[in-house]
Design a protein around this motif. Sequence first.
Motif, PDB file in Angstrom:
ATOM      1  N   SER A  14      -1.170  35.508  -2.097  1.00 20.21           N
ATOM      2  CA  SER A  14      -0.124  36.432  -2.520  1.00 20.21           C
ATOM      3  C   SER A  14      -0.570  37.846  -2.181  1.00 20.21           C
ATOM      4  CB  SER A  14       0.199  36.281  -4.007  1.00 20.21           C
ATOM      5  OG  SER A  14      -0.813  36.795  -4.820  1.00 20.21           O
ATOM      6  N   HIS A  17       3.494  44.552  -2.180  1.00 20.75           N
ATOM      7  CA  HIS A  17       4.496  45.139  -1.285  1.00 20.75           C
ATOM      8  C   HIS A  17       3.869  46.010  -0.189  1.00 20.75           C
ATOM      9  CE1 HIS A  17       8.587  46.451  -0.306  1.00 20.75           C
ATOM     10  NE2 HIS A  17       8.124  47.684  -0.248  1.00 20.75           N
ATOM     11  N   TRP A  70      13.627  33.951  -4.442  1.00 18.51           N
ATOM     12  CA  TRP A  70      12.689  35.052  -4.659  1.00 18.51           C
ATOM     13  C   TRP A  70      11.851  34.810  -5.913  1.00 18.51           C
ATOM     14  CZ3 TRP A  70      12.034  39.774  -1.901  1.00 18.51           C
ATOM     15  CH2 TRP A  70      12.769  39.822  -0.706  1.00 18.51           C
ATOM     16  N   GLY A  89       8.770  36.869  -6.567  1.00 18.91           N
ATOM     17  CA  GLY A  89       8.135  37.222  -5.302  1.00 18.91           C
ATOM     18  C   GLY A  89       9.023  36.845  -4.144  1.00 18.91           C
ATOM     19  N   SER A  90       8.647  37.283  -2.986  1.00 18.32           N
ATOM     20  CA  SER A  90       9.423  36.995  -1.787  1.00 18.32           C
ATOM     21  C   SER A  90       9.441  35.498  -1.515  1.00 18.32           C
ATOM     22  CB  SER A  90       8.816  37.725  -0.590  1.00 18.32           C
ATOM     23  OG  SER A  90       7.549  37.171  -0.286  1.00 18.32           O
ATOM     24  N   TYR A 101       3.239  34.864   0.282  1.00 16.83           N
ATOM     25  CA  TYR A 101       4.396  35.536  -0.304  1.00 16.83           C
ATOM     26  C   TYR A 101       3.967  36.884  -0.865  1.00 16.83           C
ATOM     27  CZ  TYR A 101       2.797  34.241  -5.007  1.00 16.83           C
ATOM     28  OH  TYR A 101       2.060  34.113  -6.157  1.00 16.83           O
ATOM     29  N   TYR A 104       5.920  40.395  -6.691  1.00 18.35           N
ATOM     30  CA  TYR A 104       6.608  41.592  -7.185  1.00 18.35           C
ATOM     31  C   TYR A 104       6.455  41.785  -8.685  1.00 18.35           C
ATOM     32  CZ  TYR A 104       8.368  42.773  -2.633  1.00 18.35           C
ATOM     33  OH  TYR A 104       8.438  43.157  -1.323  1.00 18.35           O
ATOM     34  N   TYR A 133       9.716  50.598  -3.799  1.00 20.59           N
ATOM     35  CA  TYR A 133      10.578  49.433  -3.610  1.00 20.59           C
ATOM     36  C   TYR A 133      11.993  49.935  -3.337  1.00 20.59           C
ATOM     37  CZ  TYR A 133       7.016  46.579  -6.111  1.00 20.59           C
ATOM     38  OH  TYR A 133       5.870  45.942  -6.520  1.00 20.59           O
ATOM     39  N   LEU A 137      15.944  45.802  -2.764  1.00 24.29           N
ATOM     40  CA  LEU A 137      14.920  44.881  -3.250  1.00 24.29           C
ATOM     41  C   LEU A 137      14.972  44.788  -4.775  1.00 24.29           C
ATOM     42  CD1 LEU A 137      12.417  43.070  -2.873  1.00 24.29           C
ATOM     43  CD2 LEU A 137      11.044  45.158  -2.909  1.00 24.29           C
ATOM     44  N   LEU A 141      15.577  41.319  -6.865  1.00 23.62           N
ATOM     45  CA  LEU A 141      14.637  40.817  -7.875  1.00 23.62           C
ATOM     46  C   LEU A 141      15.306  40.678  -9.235  1.00 23.62           C
ATOM     47  CD1 LEU A 141      11.511  42.795  -6.714  1.00 23.62           C
ATOM     48  CD2 LEU A 141      11.895  40.329  -6.486  1.00 23.62           C
TER      49      LEU A 141
END
Length: 176
Positions: A14, A17, A70, A89-90, A101, A104, A133, A137, A141
């Motif tokens: 992980s 950003h 996400w 997370g992505s 990933y 976030y 961010y 985004l 999220l």
Amino acid sequence: MRFPRVGQNIQIQSYKHDGSLHRVWESTTVLKGTAKTIIGANDQTVVSESDGRQWRTKEPAITYFSTKEWFNIICMIRKDGIHYYCNLGSPVTWDEEALKYIDYDLDIKVFPDMSYKLLDEDEYSLHKRRMNYPKKLDNILKNHVQELIDWIQERKGPFDKKFVDKWYKVYKRVRR
């Protein structure tokens, strides 16, 4: 995009950003790898933090990753029931080195009675400012926090005990 194959042991990485490495799970066994979903399992795996600390997971866990959603979900199998840790997370990518990933910050902890708690809102606010961010985004999220809560309340996917039972049986069979 290729996907890890069933039975393969992979690393999970992980990032934040800004591209910095956040955390690495050394070994997760792939139970399913498709264009949409990667399901894995691990037990007593070493986890390395970006600050150099290392620790070992305490119990078997089924992991759910999506190339579309996400968030990802860790289903920890404990004596008192299934505990869930959900990372916002992505969607994940696979590059033959690791499943990757962007984390976030926001997390949801779910207890065996399916009550839940949103965690790390302060950390999210701090990183949102520091790492700039984008508004888009932030909206994605926030929408996925609500989607995840809907999954919890509906007992969808990993939040259905049958899902965890099924994949834990597969893990025990693959591990042999």
